[in-house]
Design a protein around this motif. Structure first.
Motif, short mmCIF file in Angstrom:
data_model
loop_
_atom_site.label_atom_id
_atom_site.label_comp_id
_atom_site.label_asym_id
_atom_site.label_seq_id
_atom_site.Cartn_x
_atom_site.Cartn_y
_atom_site.Cartn_z
N VAL A 76 0.85 -1.20 0.00
CA VAL A 76 0.00 0.00 0.00
C VAL A 76 0.88 1.24 0.00
CG1 VAL A 76 -1.69 1.34 1.32
CG2 VAL A 76 -1.96 -1.15 1.10
N TRP A 77 1.88 1.27 0.85
CA TRP A 77 2.75 2.45 0.93
C TRP A 77 3.49 2.69 -0.37
CZ3 TRP A 77 4.92 0.45 6.20
CH2 TRP A 77 3.93 0.57 7.18
N GLN A 78 3.89 1.62 -1.04
CA GLN A 78 4.54 1.77 -2.35
C GLN A 78 3.56 2.38 -3.34
OE1 GLN A 78 7.71 1.52 -3.50
NE2 GLN A 78 6.84 2.26 -5.41
N ALA A 79 2.32 1.92 -3.33
CA ALA A 79 1.29 2.47 -4.23
C ALA A 79 1.06 3.95 -3.94
CB ALA A 79 0.00 1.68 -4.11
N LEU A 80 1.11 4.35 -2.68
CA LEU A 80 0.93 5.76 -2.32
C LEU A 80 2.01 6.64 -2.95
CD1 LEU A 80 0.02 5.43 1.47
CD2 LEU A 80 -1.54 5.97 -0.41
N THR A 81 3.22 6.12 -3.02
CA THR A 81 4.32 6.93 -3.59
C THR A 81 4.12 7.21 -5.07
OG1 THR A 81 5.76 5.05 -4.13
CG2 THR A 81 5.99 6.01 -1.91
N GLU A 82 3.20 6.48 -5.70
CA GLU A 82 2.95 6.65 -7.13
C GLU A 82 1.84 7.65 -7.43
OE1 GLU A 82 2.48 2.63 -8.49
OE2 GLU A 82 4.41 2.06 -7.62
N ILE A 83 1.21 8.21 -6.39
CA ILE A 83 0.18 9.23 -6.59
C ILE A 83 0.90 10.55 -6.87
CG2 ILE A 83 -1.81 10.45 -5.64
CD1 ILE A 83 -2.09 8.09 -3.62
N PRO A 84 0.68 11.14 -8.03
CA PRO A 84 1.42 12.36 -8.38
C PRO A 84 1.11 13.54 -7.47
CG PRO A 84 0.33 11.41 -10.31
CD PRO A 84 -0.19 10.70 -9.10
N PHE A 85 2.07 14.40 -7.31
CA PHE A 85 1.92 15.66 -6.59
C PHE A 85 0.72 16.41 -7.14
CE2 PHE A 85 2.73 20.18 -6.10
CZ PHE A 85 3.28 20.29 -4.83
N TYR A 91 -9.92 5.68 -1.80
CA TYR A 91 -9.53 4.39 -1.23
C TYR A 91 -9.93 3.25 -2.14
CZ TYR A 91 -8.51 6.80 3.15
OH TYR A 91 -7.97 7.63 4.09
N SER A 92 -11.11 3.36 -2.77
CA SER A 92 -11.55 2.28 -3.66
C SER A 92 -10.65 2.19 -4.89
CB SER A 92 -13.01 2.45 -4.06
OG SER A 92 -13.21 3.65 -4.75
N HIS A 93 -10.23 3.33 -5.42
CA HIS A 93 -9.31 3.32 -6.56
C HIS A 93 -7.97 2.70 -6.16
CE1 HIS A 93 -6.44 4.91 -9.53
NE2 HIS A 93 -7.44 4.78 -10.36
N LEU A 94 -7.50 3.05 -4.98
CA LEU A 94 -6.24 2.49 -4.50
C LEU A 94 -6.37 0.97 -4.32
CD1 LEU A 94 -3.35 3.05 -3.55
CD2 LEU A 94 -4.27 3.58 -1.29
N HIS A 123 -1.80 11.55 2.51
CA HIS A 123 -2.78 12.65 2.51
C HIS A 123 -3.49 12.80 1.17
CE1 HIS A 123 1.01 14.42 1.08
NE2 HIS A 123 0.26 15.26 0.41
N ARG A 124 -2.98 12.18 0.13
CA ARG A 124 -3.58 12.28 -1.21
C ARG A 124 -4.72 11.30 -1.44
NH1 ARG A 124 2.30 12.72 -4.12
NH2 ARG A 124 2.84 14.76 -3.25
N VAL A 125 -5.06 10.50 -0.43
CA VAL A 125 -6.16 9.55 -0.55
C VAL A 125 -7.38 10.15 0.13
CG1 VAL A 125 -6.93 7.19 -0.12
CG2 VAL A 125 -4.50 7.64 -0.54
N ILE A 126 -8.47 10.19 -0.62
CA ILE A 126 -9.71 10.81 -0.14
C ILE A 126 -10.88 9.84 -0.33
CG2 ILE A 126 -8.88 13.15 -0.60
CD1 ILE A 126 -10.54 13.13 -3.18
N GLY A 127 -12.03 10.23 0.17
CA GLY A 127 -13.23 9.40 0.01
C GLY A 127 -13.70 9.39 -1.42
N SER A 128 -14.47 8.39 -1.79
CA SER A 128 -15.00 8.27 -3.16
C SER A 128 -15.84 9.46 -3.56
CB SER A 128 -15.84 6.99 -3.29
OG SER A 128 -15.02 5.87 -3.13
#
Length: 158
Positions: A76-85, A91-94, A123-128
């Motif tokens: 999960v943490w690795q996937a978070l690093t791929e969310i662009p600035f 969360y569902s997309h992740l 912090h870049r992950v939000i609700g649907s």
């Protein structure tokens, strides 16, 4: 290798930076004001990049990361690093990007246990629905970080 720590100032308050020669293992706000401490050499580059981020001079981090967690948390943490600035995703997309749509709660839990705030951009992950859902540092901090990353700043008239 023994972890080393330093306290640094950020616009959000004092933060503890942790790591060793293998990489950064922790970065979190203290929740109170603390006097900055001297930086161990293994944390100097991380502190420099964090300060550049807060000054608006850096959009990506180029650091070795060494967070402690389960294999699932690591994924999960690795996937978070791929969310662009400047971007967000739900969360569902992740969960979908990790190949398991039914793992939304587990993904949210791993997101909440991220030990390296900002550098691993949970912090870049939000609700649907676009809402600012849970953030270990508080929703005000999450909102501040998302606004900080917006490419076009809204001018205030009053």
């Amino acid at each position: 290798m023994k972890k080393q720590q330093a306290i640094i100032d950020t616009p959000l308050g004092s933060a503890i930076l942790e790591g060793c020669e293998k990489g950064v293992s922790g970065f979190r706000l203290t929740g109170k004001h603390a006097k900055p401490t001297s930086l161990p050499s293994c944390l100097e580059e991380a502190a420099r990049q964090i300060h550049e981020y807060f000054r608006g001079e850096r959009k990506t981090f180029t650091l070795n990361l060494n967070p402690e967690g389960t294999p699932f948390q690591q994924s999960v943490w690795q996937a978070l690093t791929e969310i662009p600035f400047g971007s967000t995703l739900s969360y569902s997309h992740l969960s979908r990007s990790l190949g398991n749509m039914k793992a939304i709660r587990a993904v949210a839990s791993a997101n909440g246990r991220n030990p390296i705030w900002i550098i691993i951009p949970c912090h870049r992950v939000i609700g649907s629905d676009g809402s600012l859902t849970g953030y270990a540092g508080g929703l005000q901090v999450k909102q501040w970080l998302l606004e900080h990353e917006q490419p076009v700043k809204q001018q205030r008239l009053f």
